[in-house]
Design a protein around this motif. Structure first.
Motif, PDB file in Angstrom:
ATOM      1  N   TYR A 274     -29.884  -2.387   6.685  1.00  0.00           N
ATOM      2  CA  TYR A 274     -30.781  -1.225   6.419  1.00  0.00           C
ATOM      3  C   TYR A 274     -30.683  -0.757   5.227  1.00  0.00           C
ATOM      4  O   TYR A 274     -29.822  -1.047   4.190  1.00  0.00           O
ATOM      5  N   THR A 275     -31.915   0.294   4.674  1.00  0.00           N
ATOM      6  CA  THR A 275     -31.693   0.728   3.306  1.00  0.00           C
ATOM      7  C   THR A 275     -31.891   2.269   3.578  1.00  0.00           C
ATOM      8  O   THR A 275     -32.459   2.623   4.287  1.00  0.00           O
ATOM      9  N   GLU A 276     -31.262   2.843   2.675  1.00  0.00           N
ATOM     10  CA  GLU A 276     -31.130   4.274   2.442  1.00  0.00           C
ATOM     11  C   GLU A 276     -31.058   4.835   1.092  1.00  0.00           C
ATOM     12  O   GLU A 276     -30.067   4.340   0.323  1.00  0.00           O
ATOM     13  N   THR A 278     -32.688   3.856  -1.446  1.00  0.00           N
ATOM     14  CA  THR A 278     -33.039   2.943  -2.276  1.00  0.00           C
ATOM     15  C   THR A 278     -31.549   1.703  -2.275  1.00  0.00           C
ATOM     16  O   THR A 278     -31.737   0.867  -3.326  1.00  0.00           O
ATOM     17  N   THR A 280     -29.345  -0.856  -0.102  1.00  0.00           N
ATOM     18  CA  THR A 280     -29.335  -1.945   0.888  1.00  0.00           C
ATOM     19  C   THR A 280     -27.961  -1.950   1.302  1.00  0.00           C
ATOM     20  O   THR A 280     -27.076  -2.306   0.573  1.00  0.00           O
ATOM     21  N   TYR A 281     -27.642  -1.738   2.766  1.00  0.00           N
ATOM     22  CA  TYR A 281     -26.426  -1.683   3.335  1.00  0.00           C
ATOM     23  C   TYR A 281     -26.474  -2.853   4.269  1.00  0.00           C
ATOM     24  O   TYR A 281     -27.331  -3.065   5.087  1.00  0.00           O
ATOM     25  N   THR A 291     -22.715  -3.249   0.472  1.00  0.00           N
ATOM     26  CA  THR A 291     -23.844  -3.019  -0.211  1.00  0.00           C
ATOM     27  C   THR A 291     -24.460  -4.412  -0.951  1.00  0.00           C
ATOM     28  O   THR A 291     -23.629  -4.996  -1.137  1.00  0.00           O
ATOM     29  N   SER A 295     -33.175  -6.373  -1.879  1.00  0.00           N
ATOM     30  CA  SER A 295     -33.971  -5.374  -1.179  1.00  0.00           C
ATOM     31  C   SER A 295     -34.215  -5.914  -0.036  1.00  0.00           C
ATOM     32  O   SER A 295     -33.938  -7.012   0.303  1.00  0.00           O
ATOM     33  N   LEU A 296     -34.775  -5.116   1.199  1.00  0.00           N
ATOM     34  CA  LEU A 296     -34.943  -5.812   2.320  1.00  0.00           C
ATOM     35  C   LEU A 296     -36.085  -6.825   2.341  1.00  0.00           C
ATOM     36  O   LEU A 296     -35.926  -7.713   3.148  1.00  0.00           O
ATOM     37  N   GLN A 314     -37.303   0.155   7.324  1.00  0.00           N
ATOM     38  CA  GLN A 314     -35.865   0.500   7.093  1.00  0.00           C
ATOM     39  C   GLN A 314     -34.607  -0.537   7.716  1.00  0.00           C
ATOM     40  O   GLN A 314     -33.806  -0.569   7.205  1.00  0.00           O
TER      41      GLN A 314
END
Length: 361
Positions: A274-276, A278, A280-281, A291, A295-296, A314
């Motif tokens: 998921y992204t939070e 900017t 990405t985790y 991390t 990007s997603l 997300q």
């Protein structure tokens, strides 16, 4: 509880409530109406008695003898109607000297002094009904007002026929009870019909909702069954790449960061991405979070589409990480993961069809 029993209890409840209200309201309305009727008749009798007293007083001042005046009054009121309200004359000794019934002349006045005193002191019409109807003796008539004649031992009395008053009150009660009976029948009947109509309409809506809900439950059950089946396929053998997705694009491992440390994570250990803010985790089944610089969109393009699905802007979720699929909102789906997250993963209405197709691959 069966519908017929429910309708019967509703009808019974409405009937009991109306009966209780009607019993209280009818007594109030009867008393108010009786008071108004009695008040008009009492005031009329008082006025008549006072006028006759003034007439006799004027005749006495004009020199006409008392015996002559009494004789004339007796002739005037003789055989007059005594069915309701009438006038009589008696002296200070309490003997009748003029009465519509000749047989009463010379007899002592038989009337309730307490009643007369109460009526004389009380001007409130609300008390007249209780005073007159609460009388306990058997006298057929009662004096409700007296008007003494000046310089004479004569007293003009206004009388009421108690039997007539009781008959009027009985007729009034019968009329009120009849009105409440008719009104009660209409109110209870119409209320029962309204309950049946509203209840039937509500039942139809419930049946429609239940039918829709049953269909949705079946669809969700099928989705979860497909999910279990797909997990079993994944467990049995690796999913082969499709023609549209060449083997060289599939990643076996993913390079991530934990602080300043580089960590290589096998793809099969990834639960979701998921992204939070900017960033990405990548979250593994064991709860470890790292991390990545990708990007997603890049992740979605490089991961095996049979194993991972882009749920929304997300989240990317892994097939083996899905625990349950629940209906959410208007044709949306909520995904519950085996690896818990504080975020709700919602698949929109437009994306739901694609998700179902993905489960059926």
């Amino acid at each position: 509880m069966k519908k017929d029993k429910l309708y019967f209890l509703t009808f019974l409840s409405i009937a009991v409530i109306f009966l209780m209200v009607a019993l209280i309201a009818s007594q109030y309305f009867i008393k108010v109406s009786a008071n108004q009727l009695i008040e008009v008749q009492v005031e009329s009798s008082k006025r008549e008695a006072n006028e006759i007293a003034k007439l006799i007083d004027f005749q006495l001042l004009s020199g006409i003898k008392k015996e002559e005046i009494v004789t004339n009054i007796l002739r005037i009121i003789e055989n007059s109607n005594t069915d309701s309200w009438f006038i009589s004359i008696f002296n200070w000794g309490g003997k009748e000297v003029a009465h519509p019934d000749k047989t009463k002349v010379g007899q002592l006045v038989n009337s309730n002094k307490t009643l007369l005193s109460s009526l004389k002191e009380k001007n409130n019409s609300d008390d007249l009904y209780d005073l007159l109807m609460g009388k306990t003796n058997n006298s057929s008539s009662e004096i409700i007002h007296i008007s003494p004649i000046k310089k004479s031992d004569l007293i003009v009395a206004a009388n009421v026929n108690m039997n007539s008053i009781k008959q009027q009150m009985s007729a009034l009660k019968v009329n009120f009870y009849l009105i409440f009976l008719i009104m009660g029948t209409l109110v209870i009947g119409l209320s029962f019909v309204a309950v049946r109509v509203i209840g039937s309409a509500y039942e139809k809506q419930l049946e429609l909702k239940n039918s829709t809900l049953t269909s949705e439950v079946v669809n969700l059950s099928k989705l979860n069954t497909d999910l279990v089946s797909y997990k079993e396929k994944v467990a049995e053998k690796p999913i082969e790449s499709t023609v549209d997705e060449p083997i060289e694009k599939e990643k076996k491992r993913l390079l991530t960061y934990i602080r300043n440390e580089l960590v290589s994570i096998p793809i099969e250990e990834i639960a979701f991405i998921y992204t939070e803010n900017t960033i990405t985790y990548v979250v593994c089944f064991d709860g470890k979070k790292s991390t990545t610089n990708m990007s997603l969109d890049d992740m979605s393009a490089n991961l095996n589409s049979s194993l991972f699905f882009r749920a929304n802007r997300q989240f990317i979720i892994g097939i083996t990480a899905i625990d349950k699929i629940i209906k959410y909102g208007n044709s949306q789906l909520k995904i519950l993961l085996q690896s818990k997250t504080s975020e709700e993963i919602i698949i929109s209405k437009n994306k739901a069809a694609e998700f179902k197709q993905w489960l059926n691959m």
